[in-house]
Design an enzyme around this catalytic site. Structure first.
Site, PDB file in Angstrom:
ATOM      1  CD  GLU A 199      -2.967  -1.258   2.003  1.00  0.00           C
ATOM      2  OE1 GLU A 199      -3.070  -0.393   3.038  1.00  0.00           O
ATOM      3  OE2 GLU A 199      -4.084  -1.728   2.046  1.00  0.00           O
ATOM      4  CD  GLU A 319      -4.255  -5.778   2.245  1.00  0.00           C
ATOM      5  OE1 GLU A 319      -4.995  -4.926   2.692  1.00  0.00           O
ATOM      6  OE2 GLU A 319      -3.013  -5.938   2.739  1.00  0.00           O
TER       7      GLU A 319
END
Length: 512
Positions: A199, A319
């Site tokens: 991320e 995810e």
């Protein structure tokens, strides 16, 4: 964007399944789902991932976190043996484990904590450091026919970083540790690749040319370093937060790939990775759009879906998750699963995915397991049924406990054998996994497994199969997504029962 640390213990909420018919907008031509492949190392070809024999494969897995936290080991080992957890993942139809870690595990003296060694649980993990525990997880996952993706989640256990480096963990350390991981598993095809950093977000950019903030350039440096020591690995590259003024989820914005693709020294190794979440993580403008959820395929197309649609590279949703507590979240998950493309229609010509998370202690999503670390949230798991995929060849090794088998020889007829393994037993109840193997020479369309217990055991819940029980006799029939098994292939289901297991009974298996 708007990410919170998913670490507070929470109860995963059950919700009604809301099927939607949202598609990807691609031609409706059906593709036959391939037989279970996955042998050897993998490479990319256009938007697909192919195994060593050129057969398309699909990553359909689960995130099991913990190595990136102060525990420095996957969570839940305070409750269960790691082998029983991996067996249960397999029985549910997940074929890949994404293992997040932080660079703390490379420090001298890094010792995992909160592992229960009582009653023989996790016995072979005693005295091991964190890296050695990963070795054990990889070895057992390979025996079970699961693949592993290593995810460099954070520079340290303190929290997520916007960039791939910090003042205390410079880029040189990040790359050195990535190379160490790549070298550690060289020659072990259970580990199919490395997710370079989790991320990236503002001020990370894509294509801006600034060596300090351009994530695309950093991914090229790190990816080439990994491939220099292990050229067989896939390199998973996540998105950023903002590109050309358009923001999205942290790691979820891959809009820059079309103009600025990641270039590596070894061809056919890049897989782009997006993250996507629901309102239990944070609000986004598209959730309040009057056309929701019909607007969602267009949103996904813009941020990352176009990479797949334009045949640029494979896309892996590394995810995605939700507590499922709101109707909006239920509609979002159903729409996303439809967008990912059903395995039965498209096989490996699909988006790849690993659901967040296996762990119930993810504060803003919950997990596939409920808070007891045993019981499956069958509603949440059920949403994923159409996008699960066959497992991969195991690396061999024995089972982890007593088991019963049943079946017949293959010959030219439809035939199957079933193997029953008790994965955990706590006296007042137990979990067991059953693997059904096609022992015939032709594919089968459906199967049925029957056994009779010698005691008073009752099935309390079952996943990946339906069942009836009459007295001590149980009959389990395949689910819609795992009835078809290629010759030599296998499918699995699992169940909970009570009271204690009483050992494994003899099984009979019937195939058609």
């Amino acid at each position: 964007m708007f990410r919170t640390l998913r670490r507070a213990l929470c109860a995963a909420a059950a919700a009604l399944l809301l099927p939607l018919g949202l598609g990807l907008g691609l031609p409706a031509t059906a593709h036959a789902a391939p037989a279970a492949g996955g042998a050897g190392y993998w490479h990319t070809s256009g938007r697909q991932i192919l195994d060593a024999s050129g057969q398309s494969v699909r990553i359909a897995g689960i995130n099991w976190f913990g190595f990136e936290t102060s525990n420095q080991v996957v969570h839940g080992l305070w409750s269960r043996d790691y082998k029983s957890m991996i067996d249960q993942m397999k029985s549910l139809g997940y074929n890949t484990i994404r293992l997040p870690y932080s660079d703390d595990i490379f420090k001298s003296g890094a010792v995992p904590s909160s592992i229960d060694f009582s009653a023989g649980k996790n016995a072979d993990l005693q005295g091991l450091n964190s890296l050695q525990v990963i070795d054990k997880l990889v070895a057992y996952a390979g025996q079970d026919g699961l693949k592993v993706i290593l995810d460099r989640h954070r520079p340290d256990s303190g929290g997520q970083s916007a960039l791939w480096y910090t003042a205390s963990v410079p880029e040189s350390t990040w790359i050195a540790n990535l190379k160490s991981m790549a070298s550690r598993y060289k020659g072990n095809a259970t580990v199919i690749g490395i997710d370079l950093h989790n991320e990236p977000h503002d001020p990370a950019c894509w294509g801006c040319g600034d060596q300090a903030t351009d994530w695309r350039l950093a991914a090229e440096r790190a990816g080439n370093a990994v491939l220099s020591v292990n050229p067989d690995l896939l390199i998973f590259v996540e998105g950023i937060q903002t590109f050309n003024g358009v923001s999205g989820w942290w790691g979820g914005n891959l809009m820059g790939v079309g103009q600025y693709p990641v270039r590596l020294d070894v061809a056919n190794r890049v897989v782009y990775s997006a993250h996507d979440y629901a309102t239990s993580v944070a609000q986004q403008t598209w959730f309040s759009d009057p056309s929701f959820p019909s607007n969602m395929p267009g949103v996904w197309d813009k941020y990352w879906g176009y990479i797949f649609k334009q045949n640029i590279a494979p896309v892996w949703v590394g995810e995605f998750g939700t507590t499922l507590q709101s109707t909006v979240d239920q509609k979002w998950l159903s729409a996303l699963v439809s967008y990912l493309r059903p395995t039965s229609t498209y096989g490996g010509d699909s988006f790849h995915w690993t659901f967040w998370s296996w762990n119930p202690n993810s504060g803003d999503t919950g997990g596939i397991l409920k808070d007891d670390w045993q019981t499956v949230d069958t509603v949440k798991d059920g949403y994923l049924a159409t996008v699960k995929a066959p497992g991969f060849p195991s690396t061999g090794g024995g089972d982890n406990g007593g088991g019963g088998t049943g079946g017949g020889d293959g010959g030219g007829k439809a035939a199957c054998r079933a193997t029953y393994v008790v994965s955990s037993d706590w006296g007042s109840g137990f979990n067991a996994d059953v693997t059904v193997t096609n022992t015939g020479s032709t594919a089968i369309k459906s199967w049925k497994v029957t056994w009779t217990w010698s005691g008073s055991q009752k099935v309390t819940n079952m996943w990946n199969a339906s069942y009836t029980q009459s007295g001590a006799t149980v009959t389990a029939v395949n689910a819609a997504h795992n009835g078809a098994i290629a010759a030599g292939g296998s499918a699995s289901f699992g169940f909970g029962g009570a009271p204690a297991s009483g050992g494994a009974p003899s099984l009979s298996c019937t195939a058609t």
